[in-house]
Write a protein that holds these residues in place. Structure first.
Motif, PDB file in Angstrom:
ATOM      1  N   CYS A 217       5.941  23.257  47.810  1.00 42.65           N
ATOM      2  CA  CYS A 217       4.732  22.733  47.168  1.00 42.65           C
ATOM      3  C   CYS A 217       4.250  23.673  46.064  1.00 42.65           C
ATOM      4  O   CYS A 217       4.174  24.880  46.238  1.00 42.65           O
ATOM      5  CB  CYS A 217       3.629  22.556  48.210  1.00 42.65           C
TER       6      CYS A 217
ATOM      7  N   CYS B 110       0.053  21.311  42.708  1.00 41.01           N
ATOM      8  CA  CYS B 110      -0.323  20.616  41.474  1.00 41.01           C
ATOM      9  C   CYS B 110      -1.527  19.693  41.693  1.00 41.01           C
ATOM     10  O   CYS B 110      -2.113  19.219  40.733  1.00 41.01           O
ATOM     11  CB  CYS B 110       0.854  19.806  40.951  1.00 41.01           C
TER      12      CYS B 110
ATOM     13  N   CYS C  11      -1.167  15.010  44.807  1.00 42.71           N
ATOM     14  CA  CYS C  11      -1.315  14.269  46.062  1.00 42.71           C
ATOM     15  C   CYS C  11      -2.780  14.168  46.479  1.00 42.71           C
ATOM     16  O   CYS C  11      -3.291  13.078  46.717  1.00 42.71           O
ATOM     17  CB  CYS C  11      -0.489  14.926  47.165  1.00 42.71           C
TER      18      CYS C  11
ATOM     19  N   CYS D 224       4.039  12.730  44.961  1.00 47.81           N
ATOM     20  CA  CYS D 224       4.451  14.138  44.914  1.00 47.81           C
ATOM     21  C   CYS D 224       5.654  14.337  43.990  1.00 47.81           C
ATOM     22  O   CYS D 224       6.732  13.812  44.240  1.00 47.81           O
ATOM     23  CB  CYS D 224       4.782  14.666  46.301  1.00 47.81           C
TER      24      CYS D 224
END
Ligand code: SF4
Ligand code: SF4
Ligand code: FES
Lengths: 234, 116
Positions: free
Chosen positions: A145, A148, A151, A212
């Motif tokens: 991950c 960003c 999500c 994502c």
């Protein structure tokens, strides 16, 4: 191509507005949305957005393109444009600082809250804490991950309760440390999550999974956390 | 940000389990009722209906269902309210009327079932 960009400068504008710009794209080449933004900025320096790596690694250019969140730098225009028009807006649900730049404060606060670091008070035997390849494999699909926020800002539960619901990104990270065999704080971590909001506001809508850019699955991680909470309670 | 004295701090796991468990009870009750009506339906008489509802197991099962319904509705509506009602006053008023209605239903249900 017609590009409609969200503009808002709190110092001069009373309210946000959509600005339509005609951008001529080079023939026979599928640009990324970030390239299009750069073309606009060449003409109009006042347009603000974040970007850094321009290759989907840093996570700074999450925006909403024709209704779907994603990283502008790795999203081909052809993939999102509809009826010849590209619409770019800031990530939904967070306060806009200016144009496409949002205030990520509450998002980072949730990340900070899950204590995103290894907690282990036993002195390491030897130079480092070793893991078997199988234990290490448990972190795949979690550690990638890039924060960003694509999500969490597509998640209705996060829109309604960003202060209390950790959100898909934070929960994916929470599970990354719950699943880590080297971490000893499992009980404390679970105790911090066992209220009606932090985890249980997830409704399994799976917006997070569909946006994502790293192809991760926060819903699955949330399911694992829920299972851990359930077995802890019984 | 939501702060709710009525419920804040309660366990999320407990809510989750109650919600699933009460859903099972409601589903089971529905199935039993539908089957009974399918078998005895058509020309249903008051005596038949009263005979069925008067059995102890039906009374207990019905009471359990009424309680499950109240719990299920409370958790569900509390969740909806804390998602969508951002004004504290509106939410408290809404949840207050929900709580009173559910309480009335439960008491009313008991008085119908055990007739006092
Ligand atoms: S699955 Fe859960 S976390 Fe993901 S978007 Fe839906 S409600 Fe949000
Ligand atoms: S889970 Fe995916 S969308 Fe969410 S913050 Fe991490 S990389 Fe971005
Ligand atoms: S600019 Fe770094 S992810 Fe897009």
């Amino acid at each position: 191509m017609l590009v409609s960009v969200y503009r808002y400068n709190p110092e001069t504008d009373r309210e946000p507005y959509m600005q339509d710009v005609e951008v001529s794209l080079p023939e026979g080449k599928d640009l990324m949305v970030l390239d299009v933004l750069n073309l606009i900025k060449e003409k109009d320096q006042s347009l603000s957005y974040r970007r850094s790596c321009r290759e989907g690694v840093c996570g700074s250019d999450g925006v909403n393109m024709n209704g779907k969140n994603g990283l502008a730098c790795i999203t081909p225009v052809s993939e999102v444009v509809s009826r010849g028009k590209l619409v770019v807006r800031p990530l939904p649900g967070l306060p806009v600082v200016r144009d496409l730049v949002v205030d990520m404060g509450v998002f980072y606060k949730q990340y900070q809250r899950i204590k995103p670091y290894l907690q282990n008070s036993t002195p390491a035997g030897g130079r480092e804490r070793l893991q078997s390849p199988e234990d290490r494999a448990k972190l795949d699909g979690l550690y990638e991950c890039i924060l960003c926020a694509c999500c969490s800002t597509s998640c209705p539960s996060f829109w309604w309760n960003p202060e209390k619901f950790v959100g898909p990104s934070g929960l994916l990270q929470a599970y990354r440390f719950l699943a880590d065999t080297r971490d000893e704080a499992t009980e404390e971590r679970l105790a911090d999550l066992d209220d009606p909001f932090s985890v249980f506001r997830c409704r399994g809508i799976m917006n997070c999974v569909s946006v994502c850019p790293k192809g991760l699955n926060p819903t699955k991680a949330i399911g694992h956390i829920r299972d851990m909470l359930l077995s802890r309670a019984t | 940000m939501v702060t709710n004295v009525l419920n804040y701090g309660r366990s999320g796991v407990a809510d989750w389990v109650v919600q699933r468990f009460s859903a099972l009870i409601l589903a089971a009750y529905t199935v039993v009722m539908v089957i009974w009506l399918a078998v005895n339906g058509g020309e249903l008489t008051f005596a038949q209906w009263q005979g069925f509802m008067g059995q102890t197991w039906v009374r207990i099962f019905t009471l359990l269902t009424v309680l499950a319904l109240a719990g299920h509705a409370w958790i569900g509506l509390w969740t909806v309210a804390t998602d969508y009602m951002k004004k504290g006053g509106v939410r408290v008023a809404f949840l207050g009327s929900v709580a009173i209605s559910l309480f009335v239903y439960v008491v009313w249900g008991i008085s119908i079932l055990w007739g006092f």
